[in-house]
Scaffold this active site. Structure first.
Site, mmCIF file in Angstrom:
data_model
loop_
_atom_site.group_PDB
_atom_site.id
_atom_site.type_symbol
_atom_site.label_atom_id
_atom_site.label_comp_id
_atom_site.label_asym_id
_atom_site.label_seq_id
_atom_site.Cartn_x
_atom_site.Cartn_y
_atom_site.Cartn_z
ATOM 1 N N CYS A 153 -31.768 25.297 12.195
ATOM 2 C CA CYS A 153 -32.684 24.169 12.420
ATOM 3 C C CYS A 153 -32.349 23.346 13.650
ATOM 4 O O CYS A 153 -33.221 22.766 14.292
ATOM 5 C CB CYS A 153 -32.672 23.201 11.238
ATOM 6 N N HIS B 261 -39.960 26.903 4.878
ATOM 7 C CA HIS B 261 -39.799 27.693 6.090
ATOM 8 C C HIS B 261 -39.286 29.090 5.739
ATOM 9 O O HIS B 261 -38.459 29.260 4.836
ATOM 10 C CB HIS B 261 -38.803 27.042 7.050
#
Length: 288
Positions: free
Chosen positions: A283, A175
């Protein structure tokens, strides 16, 4: 604060509880060998998650806590399920099939809250929120194993007022927010390592030049905040306060945030046990 920049003001957050199944079935174990020290203590993980949730409440956010779903081990990483700007949301399509089941309840919640909800239905498109950085002026999106060109195109169509630029993210990082994060208005936290410098500067890959958008192609000027620890750079900016790593875990990175972001409020926080499945601070929530 970099001149001419601002970030959205948030009033709400979404988090999701920790299921038992994350202990043995997280998608993180696809990316790394599982060792005995990676076994999650579920009680501690839930205590860590509650502290995280309370920190968001303490910053004045109304937090909706979705229940855990044992069929989706990584459901606490709710950031990946949607991108929200203002009253408009895009429900994403995660790359891993197992994670696509996570988005339905988030879709319903956003709809029930009265947002304008769009959803990626193209079966060739993938997009995860961990790859999406919104600076208040534009999107930087990871060209990664988890998000592809078709997903970025749908993001651009959903938010036509903001340019969308891609930044290559190479494995083992999966990511963009593992390499760079928005630490404040016009301030980008960058990992002071090879992958982070590549995301800031210019890199060669397969004989093609990738102009890294943050510095080379954006019309806007961003200030870099070089963070020394690979796992210490992930952070969240909430209405003038930066949530960042704890001093006892990443002392050098903590020092960087403390010295360079003196003009903002700061909250030290850790995802604790969820680090064992590669979680970062961003997250575990969606802010809007």
């Amino acid at each position: 604060m970099a001149e001419g920049h601002s970030l959205p003001q948030y009033s709400r957050a979404i988090v999701r509880e920790v299921p038992d199944s994350i202990r043995d079935n997280s998608e993180a174990f696809k990316w790394k060998k599982r060792r005995s020290k990676d076994i999650i203590d579920l009680c501690k993980a839930r205590e860590d998650h509650e502290r995280y949730t309370q920190a968001l409440r303490d910053l004045g956010l109304e937090v909706t806590v979705l229940p855990a779903d044992e069929a989706t081990p990584d459901c606490p990483f709710v950031e990946d399920t949607c991108v929200v700007v203002g009253n408009r949301a895009l429900v994403t399509r995660p790359a891993d099939k197992a994670r696509r089941k996570e988005v339905d309840c988030v879709d319903k919640l956003l709809t029930d809250l009265g947002l304008e909800v769009n959803r990626i239905k193209d079966k060739g498109a993938t997009l995860e929120g961990g790859d999406v950085i919104f600076t208040g002026k534009e999107f930087f999106v990871g060209d990664s194993t988890q998000s592809n060109k078709a997903g970025r195109k749908i993001l651009a169509e959903t938010f036509p007022d903001y340019p969308v630029f891609s930044i290559p993210v190479e494995p083992p990082e999966f990511h963009l927010k593992g390499l760079v994060c928005c630490a404040g208005p016009g301030i980008i936290a960058v990992g002071n390592h090879k992958a982070g410098r590549r995301a800031w500067e210019v890199s060669n890959r397969e004989d093609r030049i990738y102009l890294q958008i943050i510095r080379e192609s954006s019309e806007h000027t961003y200030e870099s905040l070089w963070v020394p620890d690979y796992d210490g750079l992930n952070c969240i900016h909430v209405n003038g306060t930066v949530i960042h790593c704890r001093e006892d875990e990443w002392p050098n990175s903590y020092k960087t945030f403390a010295e360079k972001l003196m003009g903002f409020g700061r909250v030290e926080l850790s995802v604790g046990e969820l680090k064992k499945v590669d979680a970062g601070l961003s997250c575990c929530s969606v802010l809007f």
